[in-house]
Design a protein around this motif. Structure first.
Motif, PDB file in Angstrom:
ATOM      1  N   PRO A 133      28.396  81.879  65.121  1.00 46.18           N
ATOM      2  CA  PRO A 133      28.667  82.296  63.736  1.00 46.18           C
ATOM      3  C   PRO A 133      27.864  81.524  62.701  1.00 46.18           C
ATOM      4  N   LEU A 134      27.684  80.220  62.912  1.00 42.09           N
ATOM      5  CA  LEU A 134      26.901  79.443  61.957  1.00 42.09           C
ATOM      6  C   LEU A 134      25.429  79.838  62.000  1.00 42.09           C
ATOM      7  N   LEU A 146      35.364  75.022  53.200  1.00 41.14           N
ATOM      8  CA  LEU A 146      35.272  73.697  53.811  1.00 41.14           C
ATOM      9  C   LEU A 146      35.946  72.665  52.909  1.00 41.14           C
ATOM     10  N   GLY A 147      36.863  71.876  53.478  1.00 42.65           N
ATOM     11  CA  GLY A 147      37.581  70.874  52.705  1.00 42.65           C
ATOM     12  C   GLY A 147      39.001  71.271  52.373  1.00 42.65           C
ATOM     13  N   ALA A 166      37.751  77.943  62.875  1.00 41.42           N
ATOM     14  CA  ALA A 166      37.802  79.203  63.614  1.00 41.42           C
ATOM     15  C   ALA A 166      39.260  79.491  63.919  1.00 41.42           C
ATOM     16  N   GLY A 167      39.595  80.771  63.986  1.00 43.24           N
ATOM     17  CA  GLY A 167      40.993  81.071  64.262  1.00 43.24           C
ATOM     18  C   GLY A 167      41.280  82.548  64.287  1.00 43.24           C
ATOM     19  N   LEU A 168      42.573  82.843  64.313  1.00 47.44           N
ATOM     20  CA  LEU A 168      43.058  84.221  64.376  1.00 47.44           C
ATOM     21  C   LEU A 168      44.163  84.424  63.349  1.00 47.44           C
ATOM     22  N   LEU A 193      35.924  82.844  61.306  1.00 50.94           N
ATOM     23  CA  LEU A 193      34.760  82.215  61.905  1.00 50.94           C
ATOM     24  C   LEU A 193      34.074  81.284  60.910  1.00 50.94           C
ATOM     25  N   PRO A 194      33.544  80.149  61.393  1.00 52.04           N
ATOM     26  CA  PRO A 194      32.802  79.242  60.506  1.00 52.04           C
ATOM     27  C   PRO A 194      31.617  79.951  59.857  1.00 52.04           C
TER      28      PRO A 194
END
Length: 261
Positions: free
Chosen positions: A18-19, A179-180, A226-228, A237-238
């Motif tokens: 993803p990044l 982020l953060g 990342a997660g659901l 996604l990142p």
């Protein structure tokens, strides 16, 4: 070794790939642009305050400046009490006093990038949120020069996450690429999530785990999430943010039932 290989594969699929895609999108989006001269005018998301007499609360997010936009968005909060002649915008920035009031247009492009509406409330529900928002801004712990840290925090997203945490009626989470947002702004590494529907473990913002109904399942590795989301099916996604069902505010963050409508 099998477990290690599986973990490495998951890390590549959910973090590295993803990044990489986000980096390619950033290059295409930023080709030939000068961020210093980038447009910061209104994106037209809010009507003039004079034509909008009711109370308003908004949370916006837009890709951060230059290469940092690969990894993160910058979030800010806007509100207007009923009958007020103007909107009030709060950002948390790296220059000067970190809490910046009305430094930019309320719905302004963030160095050329059109913001996304993370949360929107109007009328009486917004009016009820404004006093606790103002109180949370006034009491924010990291308000002195030198407090800002881009990574892992406290940064702009830490500030907005803390404000939202102080106003449970908002009932949402920031985008996964804020982020953060998971930095423990009050020093507590284990805490209820801002929505009060689960818990978050944050190891100083460098790593963490969130399990909650509104926030979903989020794994933080070096600030990248990342997660659901099982409530409104989506993957987080990142760099890319949320992919899947979207909520009425634009990021898959529907208000809690008490705030619907």
């Amino acid at each position: 070794m099998t477990v290690l290989k599986a973990a490495l594969l998951l890390f590549v699929l959910f973090y590295i790939v993803p990044l990489g895609i986000s980096a390619a999108l950033y290059k295409a989006r930023s080709a030939g642009t000068d961020w210093r001269a980038a447009d910061r005018s209104s994106a037209g998301l809010l009507p003039p305050a004079s034509r909008n007499p009711g109370a308003v609360v908004r949370v916006y997010a837009a890709p951060t400046v230059r290469w940092r936009g690969i990894f993160a968005v910058h979030c800010w909060i806007v509100f207007k009490p009923e009958g007020a002649a103007s909107y009030t915008r709060y950002d948390y920035t790296a220059w000067g006093d970190p809490i910046r009031m009305n430094g930019f247009a309320p719905d302004g492009r963030w160095f050329g990038q059109v913001p996304e509406t993370v949360f929107a409330a109007d009328g009486p529900s917004a009016a009820a949120m404004i006093p606790p928002i103002q109180k949370a801004v006034a009491e924010y712990a990291w308000s002195n020069q030198g407090d800002y840290r881009a990574w892992p925090g406290p940064n702009s997203n830490t500030f907005v996450a803390a404000i939202m945490e102080a106003v449970p009626a908002i009932g949402l989470t920031l985008p996964p690429n804020a982020l953060g947002k998971d930095y423990p702004h009050d020093g507590r590494w284990l805490r209820p999530t801002p929505s009060r529907t689960g818990f978050r473990l944050s190891l100083g913002g460098y790593a963490g785990l969130t399990l909650a109904w509104v926030e979903g399942i989020e794994v933080n590795i070096l600030g990248a999430v990342a997660g659901l989301d099982l409530r409104r099916p989506a993957i987080k996604l990142p760099g890319l943010g949320r992919i899947g069902m979207r909520g009425p505010e634009g990021t898959g963050n529907p208000p809690l039932p008490a705030e619907a409508g």
